[in-house]
Design an enzyme around this catalytic site. Structure first.
Site, PDB file in Angstrom:
ATOM      1  N   GLU A  57       5.259  -6.647  -0.713  1.00 47.57           N
ATOM      2  CA  GLU A  57       6.512  -6.338  -1.381  1.00 47.57           C
ATOM      3  C   GLU A  57       6.356  -4.968  -2.014  1.00 47.57           C
ATOM      4  O   GLU A  57       5.276  -4.627  -2.495  1.00 47.57           O
ATOM      5  CB  GLU A  57       6.850  -7.343  -2.478  1.00 47.57           C
ATOM      6  CG  GLU A  57       7.302  -8.689  -1.977  1.00 47.57           C
ATOM      7  CD  GLU A  57       6.217  -9.742  -2.045  1.00 47.57           C
ATOM      8  OE1 GLU A  57       6.486 -10.880  -1.654  1.00 47.57           O
ATOM      9  OE2 GLU A  57       5.081  -9.424  -2.469  1.00 47.57           O
ATOM     10  N   TYR A  63       4.212   2.933   4.390  1.00 50.69           N
ATOM     11  CA  TYR A  63       4.088   1.669   5.116  1.00 50.69           C
ATOM     12  C   TYR A  63       4.750   1.760   6.494  1.00 50.69           C
ATOM     13  O   TYR A  63       4.228   1.236   7.480  1.00 50.69           O
ATOM     14  CB  TYR A  63       4.672   0.520   4.304  1.00 50.69           C
ATOM     15  CG  TYR A  63       4.040   0.374   2.926  1.00 50.69           C
ATOM     16  CD1 TYR A  63       2.677   0.603   2.725  1.00 50.69           C
ATOM     17  CD2 TYR A  63       4.798   0.043   1.821  1.00 50.69           C
ATOM     18  CE1 TYR A  63       2.105   0.500   1.465  1.00 50.69           C
ATOM     19  CE2 TYR A  63       4.233  -0.066   0.558  1.00 50.69           C
ATOM     20  CZ  TYR A  63       2.882   0.162   0.392  1.00 50.69           C
ATOM     21  OH  TYR A  63       2.322   0.050  -0.858  1.00 50.69           O
TER      22      TYR A  63
END
Length: 181
Positions: free
Chosen positions: A129, A141
């Site tokens: 998260e 990411y």
């Protein structure tokens, strides 16, 4: 060299890379050690409103289902990351780099080593998260192939914010999912 191969080569030569620029700094990525914990907790405390404590990190060391790394720049702890594994999935609990060392490739090196280490351990998927407002982290990411698969409303406190739930499913698992398995 395509992909992140050029990056690994630069790290192995002791250079840190920021968008193609070489910054000469001795970078070491290694497994988290007891002697790293106080410094990693300091970095965590400076970066996050609800940081992990020394005790939190210390409790991870003996757990075989946890894999944590530390980044050192010229011998000084400047970051870390890690995951907790369950049933072939790695939940990335933590990625942090000291403010003065960001945008120098250290986060990228940590993530690369974390994913490579997970693959060696048979991890099939990684999830995490991230605050929806944390554009630099989301960009990092995505470089590794993570995709957003949902929003977790009100996940973060201090300040309150939603989390983007991101996943990286490795090839074997993607093929299985595509086949309906």
């Amino acid at each position: 060299m395509s992909g992140i191969g050029w990056y690994f080569e630069a790290v192995q030569k002791g250079m840190c890379v920021d968008d193609g620029r070489e910054l000469h700094m001795n970078i070491e990525i290694r497994r988290l050690r007891e002697e790293d914990i106080a410094d990693l907790a300091r970095v965590e405390g400076e970066a996050f409103s609800m940081p992990w404590s020394e005790r939190d990190f210390r409790e991870l060391l003996p757990r075989p289902y946890c894999f944590y790394l530390t980044a050192l720049a010229d011998g000084r702890v400047v970051g870390g990351c890690g995951y907790t594994c369950s049933c072939g999935t790695a939940y990335i609990d933590n990625v942090v780099v000291e403010a003065g060392y960001r945008r120098q490739g250290i986060g990228q090196a940590l993530m690369a080593e974390l994913i490579a280490g997970g693959q060696k351990e048979g991890i099939e998927a990684f999830t995490l998260e991230v605050r929806v407002s944390n554009a630099p982290a989301i960009h990092l990411y995505k470089k590794f192939g993570f995709v957003s698969e949902g929003i977790r409303p009100g996940f973060y406190e201090k300040p309150a914010e939603d989390a983007d739930i991101m996943w990286l499913r490795l090839k074997g698992q993607e093929e299985t999912r595509a086949d309906g398995g």
